[in-house]
Design a protein around this motif. Structure first.
Motif, mmCIF file in Angstrom:
data_model
loop_
_atom_site.group_PDB
_atom_site.id
_atom_site.type_symbol
_atom_site.label_atom_id
_atom_site.label_comp_id
_atom_site.label_asym_id
_atom_site.label_seq_id
_atom_site.Cartn_x
_atom_site.Cartn_y
_atom_site.Cartn_z
ATOM 1 N N ASN A 130 6.518 7.290 -9.069
ATOM 2 C CA ASN A 130 7.672 8.168 -9.193
ATOM 3 C C ASN A 130 7.669 9.345 -8.226
ATOM 4 O O ASN A 130 8.742 9.863 -7.900
ATOM 5 N N LYS A 131 6.504 9.753 -7.751
ATOM 6 C CA LYS A 131 6.429 10.869 -6.808
ATOM 7 C C LYS A 131 6.308 10.417 -5.352
ATOM 8 O O LYS A 131 6.726 11.135 -4.447
ATOM 9 N N ILE A 132 5.731 9.228 -5.135
ATOM 10 C CA ILE A 132 5.430 8.797 -3.766
ATOM 11 C C ILE A 132 6.289 7.618 -3.313
ATOM 12 O O ILE A 132 6.946 7.677 -2.262
ATOM 13 N N ILE A 133 6.313 6.552 -4.087
ATOM 14 C CA ILE A 133 6.994 5.320 -3.663
ATOM 15 C C ILE A 133 8.464 5.518 -3.296
ATOM 16 O O ILE A 133 8.956 4.886 -2.347
ATOM 17 N N PRO A 134 9.225 6.396 -3.962
ATOM 18 C CA PRO A 134 10.624 6.570 -3.558
ATOM 19 C C PRO A 134 10.812 7.019 -2.105
ATOM 20 O O PRO A 134 11.901 6.845 -1.547
ATOM 21 N N HIS A 135 9.778 7.555 -1.490
ATOM 22 C CA HIS A 135 9.875 8.014 -0.101
ATOM 23 C C HIS A 135 9.429 6.954 0.904
ATOM 24 O O HIS A 135 9.551 7.167 2.117
ATOM 25 N N VAL A 136 8.887 5.821 0.429
ATOM 26 C CA VAL A 136 8.122 4.906 1.283
ATOM 27 C C VAL A 136 8.931 3.663 1.656
ATOM 28 O O VAL A 136 9.648 3.100 0.826
ATOM 29 N N ASP A 137 8.765 3.222 2.928
ATOM 30 C CA ASP A 137 9.372 1.971 3.393
ATOM 31 C C ASP A 137 8.382 0.814 3.385
ATOM 32 O O ASP A 137 8.748 -0.311 3.074
ATOM 33 N N TYR A 138 7.116 1.093 3.764
ATOM 34 C CA TYR A 138 6.078 0.056 3.854
ATOM 35 C C TYR A 138 4.756 0.678 3.407
ATOM 36 O O TYR A 138 4.565 1.892 3.502
ATOM 37 N N GLY A 139 3.825 -0.186 2.965
ATOM 38 C CA GLY A 139 2.535 0.333 2.554
ATOM 39 C C GLY A 139 1.397 -0.632 2.787
ATOM 40 O O GLY A 139 1.588 -1.852 2.809
ATOM 41 N N VAL A 140 0.213 -0.056 2.981
ATOM 42 C CA VAL A 140 -1.030 -0.824 3.040
ATOM 43 C C VAL A 140 -1.982 -0.198 2.038
ATOM 44 O O VAL A 140 -2.262 1.009 2.091
ATOM 45 N N ASP A 141 -2.465 -0.997 1.102
ATOM 46 C CA ASP A 141 -3.402 -0.548 0.077
ATOM 47 C C ASP A 141 -4.772 -1.125 0.423
ATOM 48 O O ASP A 141 -4.968 -2.346 0.399
ATOM 49 N N PHE A 142 -5.725 -0.245 0.762
ATOM 50 C CA PHE A 142 -7.042 -0.682 1.243
ATOM 51 C C PHE A 142 -8.007 -0.843 0.068
ATOM 52 O O PHE A 142 -8.219 0.089 -0.715
ATOM 53 N N HIS A 143 -8.592 -2.047 -0.014
ATOM 54 C CA HIS A 143 -9.539 -2.364 -1.080
ATOM 55 C C HIS A 143 -10.855 -2.878 -0.495
ATOM 56 O O HIS A 143 -10.953 -3.208 0.686
ATOM 57 N N THR A 144 -11.850 -2.977 -1.380
ATOM 58 C CA THR A 144 -13.191 -3.435 -1.025
ATOM 59 C C THR A 144 -13.644 -4.430 -2.085
ATOM 60 O O THR A 144 -13.138 -4.411 -3.210
ATOM 61 N N GLY A 145 -14.597 -5.276 -1.743
ATOM 62 C CA GLY A 145 -15.148 -6.208 -2.722
ATOM 63 C C GLY A 145 -15.806 -5.467 -3.873
ATOM 64 O O GLY A 145 -16.060 -4.261 -3.815
ATOM 65 N N GLY A 146 -16.099 -6.195 -4.935
ATOM 66 C CA GLY A 146 -16.700 -5.589 -6.116
ATOM 67 C C GLY A 146 -18.193 -5.339 -5.950
ATOM 68 O O GLY A 146 -18.775 -5.514 -4.878
ATOM 69 N N GLU A 147 -18.826 -4.954 -7.039
ATOM 70 C CA GLU A 147 -20.261 -4.677 -7.023
ATOM 71 C C GLU A 147 -21.033 -5.938 -6.637
ATOM 72 O O GLU A 147 -20.865 -6.999 -7.236
ATOM 73 N N ALA A 148 -21.868 -5.829 -5.595
ATOM 74 C CA ALA A 148 -22.698 -6.928 -5.086
ATOM 75 C C ALA A 148 -21.872 -8.087 -4.541
ATOM 76 O O ALA A 148 -22.388 -9.175 -4.321
ATOM 77 N N ARG A 149 -20.561 -7.866 -4.300
ATOM 78 C CA ARG A 149 -19.717 -8.899 -3.707
ATOM 79 C C ARG A 149 -19.058 -8.342 -2.449
ATOM 80 O O ARG A 149 -18.404 -7.301 -2.511
ATOM 81 N N SER A 150 -19.240 -9.031 -1.357
ATOM 82 C CA SER A 150 -18.669 -8.568 -0.089
ATOM 83 C C SER A 150 -17.529 -9.489 0.324
ATOM 84 O O SER A 150 -17.591 -10.708 0.126
ATOM 85 N N ASN A 151 -16.488 -8.900 0.906
ATOM 86 C CA ASN A 151 -15.322 -9.642 1.374
ATOM 87 C C ASN A 151 -15.224 -9.577 2.887
ATOM 88 O O ASN A 151 -15.491 -8.530 3.498
ATOM 89 N N TYR A 152 -14.809 -10.694 3.480
ATOM 90 C CA TYR A 152 -14.490 -10.715 4.894
ATOM 91 C C TYR A 152 -13.141 -10.034 5.078
ATOM 92 O O TYR A 152 -12.243 -10.219 4.242
ATOM 93 N N PRO A 153 -12.951 -9.229 6.132
ATOM 94 C CA PRO A 153 -11.673 -8.520 6.299
ATOM 95 C C PRO A 153 -10.480 -9.470 6.246
ATOM 96 O O PRO A 153 -10.418 -10.452 6.980
ATOM 97 N N GLN A 154 -9.522 -9.149 5.389
ATOM 98 C CA GLN A 154 -8.390 -10.050 5.142
ATOM 99 C C GLN A 154 -7.209 -9.259 4.609
ATOM 100 O O GLN A 154 -7.379 -8.180 4.023
ATOM 101 N N ILE A 155 -6.032 -9.785 4.809
ATOM 102 C CA ILE A 155 -4.823 -9.266 4.178
ATOM 103 C C ILE A 155 -4.391 -10.242 3.104
ATOM 104 O O ILE A 155 -4.388 -11.454 3.318
ATOM 105 N N ARG A 156 -4.013 -9.711 1.948
ATOM 106 C CA ARG A 156 -3.474 -10.529 0.864
ATOM 107 C C ARG A 156 -2.005 -10.145 0.655
ATOM 108 O O ARG A 156 -1.680 -8.967 0.480
ATOM 109 N N CYS A 157 -1.156 -11.152 0.698
ATOM 110 C CA CYS A 157 0.274 -10.904 0.502
ATOM 111 C C CYS A 157 0.946 -12.218 0.108
ATOM 112 O O CYS A 157 0.361 -13.291 0.246
ATOM 113 N N GLU A 158 2.171 -12.099 -0.395
ATOM 114 C CA GLU A 158 2.980 -13.286 -0.654
ATOM 115 C C GLU A 158 3.623 -13.692 0.668
ATOM 116 O O GLU A 158 4.543 -13.032 1.155
ATOM 117 N N TRP A 159 3.123 -14.787 1.244
ATOM 118 C CA TRP A 159 3.517 -15.172 2.585
ATOM 119 C C TRP A 159 4.997 -15.523 2.685
ATOM 120 O O TRP A 159 5.625 -15.306 3.726
#
Length: 320
Positions: A130-159
């Motif tokens: 309600n405070k941020i998204i109304p101003h936004v056109d596009y976004g990237v949300d940066f995440h990391t793998g879980g505890e003791a789990r590593s991820n190869y750099p990737q984008i997840r989206c509905e293709w």
């Protein structure tokens, strides 16, 4: 396009050509210490799109925090056109305690679109929506793998979502995974409001991964260049697109030793690792059920039956 002469967030006004940090108060700790959500705004002098960069939605996922921090530190986020809204650390509570969620056990990224009168996680989700998204056109949300789990750099989206596909292509990661939105997530809630947000995954919780961090920075700069916010960006790279991603699980408990590495292309029946017991009696080969690419690894050597061991991207679509 959400870019206007003045952006007003919770009473704080930021004009074109300005850089400003504003803070949104969320709540207090039991010690009566205020917890605020610091938000950095970088506004170009000319009109353009508004790009949101968020990290640390899960408190122990620090690679996203570092991606945005380095970009701020290296003065990479001030555009010529448009606006960058940067929130390096959304979940201050989890960050302080080195945990994924909040002190009440709630996961912010399962609490969207949130409620002003709900749990702490729900309140934080509500604030973003309600405070941020109304101003936004596009976004990237940066995440990391879980505890003791590593991820190869990737984008997840509905293709198949054209807006998602557009910004995922522009980000140009090593790999894109076609991933449906999940109820309660930031990505789904924003998408339902008409704001496309893609998720970047890479590295392991509570550990910096320089390859992941650089890929995240390069991708954000490519996207800014594509959106005509900056004049130049890093060169695009070949990106492989996959349609599914099963986890290969342990058939036995024991000690797991990897043979594959993150990013490896693997063939069907290729040995990915071995499970042994502490006494030298068990030696079980873990094989890939199909052709694909290793995008996630469980780094914990002690595993139980059913534990996820290796994450494989399968059903290759194409390279772009």
């Amino acid at each position: 396009m959400s870019d206007s002469e003045v952006i007003n967030i919770n009473g704080h006004q930021v004009g074109r050509g300005e850089q400003k940090q504003i803070e949104l108060n969320i709540a207090r700790l039991p010690t009566h210490t205020n917890i605020d959500l610091p938000i950095q705004l970088f506004r170009g002098k000319e009109e353009g799109p508004v790009l949101l960069l968020t990290g640390g939605l899960h408190g122990d996922e620090i690679n996203g925090v570092e991606i945005i921090r380095r970009m701020i530190h290296q003065n990479l986020l001030m555009p010529q056109r448009g606006t960058v809204i940067a929130i390096p650390l959304v979940n201050t509570y989890g960050f302080i305690q080195n945990i994924r969620g909040l002190p009440d056990g709630k996961d912010i990224n399962r609490s969207f679109p949130g409620s002003e009168s709900g749990s702490l996680a729900s309140l934080m989700a509500y604030t973003l929506m309600n405070k941020i998204i109304p101003h936004v056109d596009y976004g990237v949300d940066f995440h990391t793998g879980g505890e003791a789990r590593s991820n190869y750099p990737q984008i997840r989206c509905e293709w198949e979502n054209k807006s998602n596909q557009e910004i995922a292509r522009a980000f140009s990661p090593p790999l894109i995974l076609d991933s449906s939105v999940i109820d309660g997530t930031f990505r789904k809630a924003a998408q339902e409001k008409g704001t496309p947000i893609i998720v970047f995954e890479g590295g392991e919780a509570l550990r910096f991964d320089d390859f992941t961090i650089q890929e995240g920075m390069n991708g954000a700069l490519r996207l800014m260049h594509y959106l005509d916010m900056i004049e130049e960006g890093p060169e695009k790279q070949d990106t492989e697109i996959y349609d599914s991603s099963p986890w290969i699980r342990a058939h036995y408990g024991g000690l797991f030793q990897h043979e594959s590495k993150l990013g490896d292309h693997v063939e069907k029946d290729q040995i990915l690792g071995y499970i042994s017991d502490p006494y030298g009696e068990l030696w079980y080969e873990v094989k890939s059920p199909e052709e694909g690419r290793v995008i996630g690894l469980n780094n914990a050597p002690v595993v139980y039956k059913g534990d996820a061991l290796v994450h494989i991207a399968c059903d290759f679509l194409k390279t772009i």
